[in-house]
Scaffold this motif. Structure first.
Motif, PDB file in Angstrom:
ATOM      1  N   PHE A 133       0.846  -1.200   0.000  1.00 51.00           N
ATOM      2  CA  PHE A 133       0.000   0.000   0.000  1.00 51.00           C
ATOM      3  C   PHE A 133       0.882   1.252   0.000  1.00 51.00           C
ATOM      4  CE2 PHE A 133      -3.262   2.938   1.731  1.00 51.00           C
ATOM      5  CZ  PHE A 133      -4.306   2.621   0.877  1.00 51.00           C
ATOM      6  N   GLN A 134       1.989   1.149   0.733  1.00 47.25           N
ATOM      7  CA  GLN A 134       2.960   2.255   0.809  1.00 47.25           C
ATOM      8  C   GLN A 134       3.531   2.593  -0.569  1.00 47.25           C
ATOM      9  OE1 GLN A 134       2.605   3.069   3.928  1.00 47.25           O
ATOM     10  NE2 GLN A 134       3.687   4.990   3.508  1.00 47.25           N
TER      11      GLN A 134
ATOM     12  N   LEU B  43       1.049   4.662  -2.346  1.00 48.97           N
ATOM     13  CA  LEU B  43       0.898   6.008  -1.770  1.00 48.97           C
ATOM     14  C   LEU B  43       1.965   6.986  -2.261  1.00 48.97           C
ATOM     15  CD1 LEU B  43      -0.131   5.307   1.929  1.00 48.97           C
ATOM     16  CD2 LEU B  43      -1.541   6.325   0.126  1.00 48.97           C
TER      17      LEU B  43
ATOM     18  N   ASP C 274      -3.508   9.295  -4.044  1.00 53.44           N
ATOM     19  CA  ASP C 274      -4.155   9.817  -2.852  1.00 53.44           C
ATOM     20  C   ASP C 274      -4.796   8.659  -2.067  1.00 53.44           C
ATOM     21  OD1 ASP C 274      -5.616  11.986  -1.359  1.00 53.44           O
ATOM     22  OD2 ASP C 274      -7.320  10.953  -2.283  1.00 53.44           O
ATOM     23  N   LYS C 275      -4.652   8.680  -0.735  1.00 57.81           N
ATOM     24  CA  LYS C 275      -5.164   7.567   0.066  1.00 57.81           C
ATOM     25  C   LYS C 275      -6.686   7.434  -0.054  1.00 57.81           C
ATOM     26  CE  LYS C 275      -5.163   5.492   4.670  1.00 57.81           C
ATOM     27  NZ  LYS C 275      -6.631   5.359   4.753  1.00 57.81           N
TER      28      LYS C 275
ATOM     29  N   ASP D 156      -8.645   4.012  -1.046  1.00 59.84           N
ATOM     30  CA  ASP D 156      -9.677   3.439  -0.166  1.00 59.84           C
ATOM     31  C   ASP D 156     -10.985   3.241  -0.939  1.00 59.84           C
ATOM     32  OD1 ASP D 156      -7.945   3.341   1.965  1.00 59.84           O
ATOM     33  OD2 ASP D 156      -8.620   5.236   2.850  1.00 59.84           O
TER      34      ASP D 156
ATOM     35  N   ARG E  18      -5.744  11.143  -8.016  1.00 62.82           N
ATOM     36  CA  ARG E  18      -6.983  10.850  -7.282  1.00 62.82           C
ATOM     37  C   ARG E  18      -8.143  10.464  -8.178  1.00 62.82           C
ATOM     38  NH1 ARG E  18      -6.243  14.521  -3.537  1.00 62.82           N
ATOM     39  NH2 ARG E  18      -4.340  15.309  -4.429  1.00 62.82           N
TER      40      ARG E  18
END
Ligand SMILES: [Zn+2]
Length: 346
Positions: free
Chosen positions: A51-52, A55, A59-60, A64, A123
């Motif tokens: 996940f890192q 990132l 954008d987180k 999500d 994003r």
């Protein structure tokens, strides 16, 4: 040449009736095996992406949202990009694929692979792209000490996501040859979009006129791309695209031929750098895609195609003098624009 293969990429599939189906990947692997091509299919290399890793690019909140939509299996990422169950895992497979190819290239100098979801931005997704595997792989390479990355995007469509991600960055040079965005999705990628802040001059868009074929590509690459990339002096080249610049592609209007794609693969391998990778993803004419991908790969490897390219596609004269004149005018304008930043003759 090695070609790491992540079998999970076959699940990158927007479903029946959609132009992007996941079976394109295993079909190509079977095609090259049947041909006995000098391409060595190997297992994925190193650990899957974390996940890192994602990132570094996305954008987180967006990630999500993708996880949630993937779990539910419905919704729209954009009008042309429906959500599907398991799309998160499938996207991770594509990122793993691009990462694996880059790990091979950093170790051995060159590699082939699948990848190139260049419409995914920080994003938002779209254009069949959810996570920008090219950008994630480029940032991963930089986290391992690779300094300067050249992204050479030869897909028929402009990589709006990749451009956005690196628009203000001078450590990643984004060079894209694509169909004039005034005539095709995604509607950006014009010559005068050159980057911003310290990234000014590090985005090089070459919006080719419809029907542009081998001669136009040659002019654009020799006179603009080569001088710019020589002065950039990359540590890693990530070239990517597919067969969608081919004249028979139903989603585009360029004039490439199988021979022209082979030459394009050759150009990708000739760009100045210690390590190079060529990733494949696009192509919406089922009949020609395997040959288009093979042509790009063989050109990249410096191998002669096992069959006369004109026998494969007939190579009709799609690109006439008028198209070539338009390309020449574009490249002359491009030299003026980029002589401000690079050692090109204006
Ligand atoms: Zn495309």
């Amino acid at each position: 040449m090695k070609f790491p293969y992540v079998p999970g990429v076959k699940d990158y599939d927007f479903g029946y009736g959609h132009p992007f189906r996941g079976d394109r990947f295993p079909k190509f692997v079977r095609f090259i095996r049947r041909l006995g091509a000098p391409i060595e299919i190997i297992d994925p290399v190193g650990e899957p992406p974390t996940f890192q890793d994602l990132l570094r690019v996305h954008d987180k909140g967006y990630l999500d949202k993708l996880i949630e939509m993937s779990r539910k299996g419905f919704g729209l990422i954009s009008l042309d990009t429906p959500a599907f169950k398991g799309m998160w895992e499938a996207s991770l497979s594509l990122v793993y694929s691009a990462l694996s190819a880059i790990r091979v290239a950093l170790r051995e100098g060159s590699s082939l692979g699948f990848g190139g979801a260049h419409h995914a931005g920080v994003r938002e997704g779209g254009g069949f792209c959810l996570i920008n595997d090219v950008a994630v792989a480029a940032r991963w390479a930089q986290s391992q000490g690779v300094d300067r990355v050249l992204i050479f995007d030869h897909d028929a469509h402009h990589g709006n996501g990749t451009m956005e991600i690196f628009y203000e960055d001078d450590s990643v040079l984004y060079v894209s040859l694509h169909q004039d965005p005034a005539t095709i999705y995604p509607g950006v990628g014009f010559l005068h979009q050159v980057g911003r802040g310290k990234g000014e001059g590090y985005t090089v868009n070459v919006p080719l006129p419809p029907k542009a074929g081998p001669e136009s590509y040659k002019i654009a690459i020799e006179e603009l791309v080569v001088p710019i990339t020589e002065s950039f002096d990359a540590d890693l080249v990530i070239a990517h695209g597919g067969s969608d610049p081919h004249y028979s592609d139903p989603l585009t209007n360029l004039g490439q031929t199988i021979e022209g794609l082979w030459e394009l693969g050759g150009w990708a391998s000739s760009l100045k750098s210690k390590s190079k990778v060529n990733l494949l993803i696009s192509g919406y004419n089922e009949e020609i895609r395997n040959w288009g991908w093979l042509a790009l790969s063989y050109g990249f490897m410096g191998e002669v195609l096992p069959k006369d390219p004109r026998e494969v596609d007939g190579s009709p004269e799609i690109e006439d003098d008028r198209v070539i004149r338009r390309t020449r005018a574009l490249i002359d304008e491009g030299k003026k624009v980029f002589s401000k930043y690079w050692n090109v003759r204006g």
